[in-house]
Design a protein around this motif. Structure first.
Motif, PDB file in Angstrom:
ATOM      1  N   PHE A   4       0.830  -1.191   0.000  1.00  0.00           N
ATOM      2  CA  PHE A   4       0.000   0.000   0.000  1.00  0.00           C
ATOM      3  C   PHE A   4       0.868   1.246   0.000  1.00  0.00           C
ATOM      4  O   PHE A   4       1.816   1.355   0.777  1.00  0.00           O
ATOM      5  N   THR A   5       0.539   2.199  -0.879  1.00  0.00           N
ATOM      6  CA  THR A   5       1.162   3.524  -0.872  1.00  0.00           C
ATOM      7  C   THR A   5       0.054   4.563  -0.978  1.00  0.00           C
ATOM      8  O   THR A   5      -1.080   4.244  -1.367  1.00  0.00           O
ATOM      9  N   ILE A   6       0.358   5.802  -0.670  1.00  0.00           N
ATOM     10  CA  ILE A   6      -0.643   6.863  -0.742  1.00  0.00           C
ATOM     11  C   ILE A   6      -1.168   7.019  -2.173  1.00  0.00           C
ATOM     12  O   ILE A   6      -2.306   7.430  -2.376  1.00  0.00           O
ATOM     13  N   GLU A   7      -0.382   6.647  -3.144  1.00  0.00           N
ATOM     14  CA  GLU A   7      -0.830   6.721  -4.534  1.00  0.00           C
ATOM     15  C   GLU A   7      -1.972   5.736  -4.821  1.00  0.00           C
ATOM     16  O   GLU A   7      -2.678   5.870  -5.817  1.00  0.00           O
ATOM     17  N   ASP A   8      -2.172   4.757  -3.962  1.00  0.00           N
ATOM     18  CA  ASP A   8      -3.240   3.765  -4.115  1.00  0.00           C
ATOM     19  C   ASP A   8      -4.578   4.248  -3.558  1.00  0.00           C
ATOM     20  O   ASP A   8      -5.559   3.519  -3.589  1.00  0.00           O
ATOM     21  N   TYR A   9      -4.616   5.465  -3.062  1.00  0.00           N
ATOM     22  CA  TYR A   9      -5.835   5.997  -2.448  1.00  0.00           C
ATOM     23  C   TYR A   9      -7.056   5.823  -3.342  1.00  0.00           C
ATOM     24  O   TYR A   9      -8.091   5.340  -2.891  1.00  0.00           O
ATOM     25  N   SER A  10      -6.958   6.195  -4.600  1.00  0.00           N
ATOM     26  CA  SER A  10      -8.122   6.129  -5.493  1.00  0.00           C
ATOM     27  C   SER A  10      -8.568   4.691  -5.755  1.00  0.00           C
ATOM     28  O   SER A  10      -9.731   4.452  -6.089  1.00  0.00           O
ATOM     29  N   ILE A  11      -7.677   3.736  -5.592  1.00  0.00           N
ATOM     30  CA  ILE A  11      -8.022   2.328  -5.771  1.00  0.00           C
ATOM     31  C   ILE A  11      -8.712   1.782  -4.521  1.00  0.00           C
ATOM     32  O   ILE A  11      -9.710   1.074  -4.604  1.00  0.00           O
ATOM     33  N   ILE A  12      -8.200   2.128  -3.359  1.00  0.00           N
ATOM     34  CA  ILE A  12      -8.669   1.585  -2.082  1.00  0.00           C
ATOM     35  C   ILE A  12      -9.964   2.239  -1.587  1.00  0.00           C
ATOM     36  O   ILE A  12     -10.838   1.565  -1.048  1.00  0.00           O
TER      37      ILE A  12
END
Length: 49
Positions: A4-12
Motif C-alpha cells: 500500500f502507498t498513498i498513490e493507491d488511495y483512489s483504488i482503495i
C-alpha cells in the motif's frame, strides 16, 4: 499482494466506502500513518456471481 502507498488511495477508497465501516482502523489516514510499522498490503479480486 501489493504494498500500500498513498498513490493507491483512489483504488482503495471505493472499497472502504462500500464496507460502510467508520472505525479508525479502516480509513485511509490511519493506513498511511501506520504503514511504516505494519507494512500494509492489499489484493483485489474480481468476483463472478
Amino acid at each position: 499482494m501489493k504494498k500500500f502507498t498513498i498513490e493507491d488511495y483512489s483504488i482503495i477508497q471505493p472499497y472502504l466506502d462500500m464496507a460502510d465501516y467508520e472505525g479508525y482502523n479502516s480509513n485511509i489516514v490511519t493506513m498511511v500513518m501506520w504503514n511504516h510499522e505494519y507494512h500494509i498490503e492489499y489484493e483485489i479480486h474480481d468476483i463472478i456471481i
